[in-house]
Motif scaffolding. Structure first.
Motif, PDB file in Angstrom:
ATOM      1  N   TYR A 196       1.058  -1.712  -0.239  1.00 54.40           N
ATOM      2  CA  TYR A 196      -0.419  -0.315   0.376  1.00 54.40           C
ATOM      3  C   TYR A 196       1.222   1.363  -0.208  1.00 54.40           C
ATOM      4  CZ  TYR A 196      -2.824   3.803   1.419  1.00 54.40           C
ATOM      5  OH  TYR A 196      -3.846   4.872   1.520  1.00 54.40           O
ATOM      6  N   THR A 197       0.177   2.721  -0.652  1.00 59.73           N
ATOM      7  CA  THR A 197       1.162   3.213  -0.907  1.00 59.73           C
ATOM      8  C   THR A 197       0.344   4.422  -1.083  1.00 59.73           C
ATOM      9  OG1 THR A 197       3.240   2.883  -2.208  1.00 59.73           O
ATOM     10  CG2 THR A 197       2.959   5.168  -2.039  1.00 59.73           C
ATOM     11  N   SER A 198       0.009   5.522   0.224  1.00 59.41           N
ATOM     12  CA  SER A 198      -1.158   6.652  -0.303  1.00 59.41           C
ATOM     13  C   SER A 198      -0.862   7.046  -1.126  1.00 59.41           C
ATOM     14  CB  SER A 198      -0.522   7.315   1.431  1.00 59.41           C
ATOM     15  OG  SER A 198      -0.173   8.023   1.509  1.00 59.41           O
ATOM     16  N   PRO A 199      -2.103   8.129  -1.400  1.00 57.28           N
ATOM     17  CA  PRO A 199      -2.500   9.126  -2.669  1.00 57.28           C
ATOM     18  C   PRO A 199      -1.136   9.793  -2.779  1.00 57.28           C
ATOM     19  CG  PRO A 199      -4.313   8.357  -1.996  1.00 57.28           C
ATOM     20  CD  PRO A 199      -3.509   7.700  -0.771  1.00 57.28           C
ATOM     21  N   ASP A 200      -0.842  10.174  -1.029  1.00 60.45           N
ATOM     22  CA  ASP A 200       0.339  11.746  -1.311  1.00 60.45           C
ATOM     23  C   ASP A 200       1.823  11.323  -0.843  1.00 60.45           C
ATOM     24  OD1 ASP A 200      -0.230  10.133   1.921  1.00 60.45           O
ATOM     25  OD2 ASP A 200      -0.694  12.340   1.969  1.00 60.45           O
ATOM     26  N   ASN A 201       1.857   9.621  -1.071  1.00 56.72           N
ATOM     27  CA  ASN A 201       2.807   9.399  -0.980  1.00 56.72           C
ATOM     28  C   ASN A 201       3.515   9.585  -0.012  1.00 56.72           C
ATOM     29  OD1 ASN A 201       3.553   7.495  -3.736  1.00 56.72           O
ATOM     30  ND2 ASN A 201       3.800   9.753  -4.186  1.00 56.72           N
TER      31      ASN A 201
END
Length: 109
Positions: A28-33
């Motif tokens: 998983y990587t959040s949309p804002d990195n």
């Protein structure tokens, strides 16, 4: 379905011994990195490391000796969990091939 592992090598100038080839699989990587979780592996070897993010680590397999810039060291084995703070500088000495679950937070700067 889990994404494929990406293979990479530590820059030669950071390697102190061995050939610590690594893989990382981001689950998983959040949309804002700013947040990520995944699985990381490393072969036997010792290398310098600088953490640009705070990271939670749980060792799934293997053994590593983590030494900070002041020379204090701790050994972690399968089942151990710890947090490496943003700004940590030191060495990782992987003495048995390692597999870890990680979650990190921060911009990496």
């Amino acid at each position: 379905m889990q994404p494929p592992a990406e293979r990479y090598s530590v820059p030669r100038s950071f390697i102190l011994s061995g050939d610590p080839v690594q893989t990382v699989t981001y689950i998983y990587t959040s949309p804002d990195n700013l947040f990520a979780a995944g699985i990381w592996t490393c072969e036997i070897g010792k290398f310098r490391i600088d953490f640009g993010r705070a990271e939670f680590i749980q060792i799934l397999e293997g053994e590593v000796i983590v030494t900070d810039a002041e020379g204090s060291s701790r050994t972690y084995r399968a089942g151990d969990a710890f947090v490496t703070p943003k700004g940590f500088s030191g060495t990782w000495d992987v003495i048995a091939p390692i597999k870890k679950h990680f979650t990190w937070y921060g911009s990496g700067e």
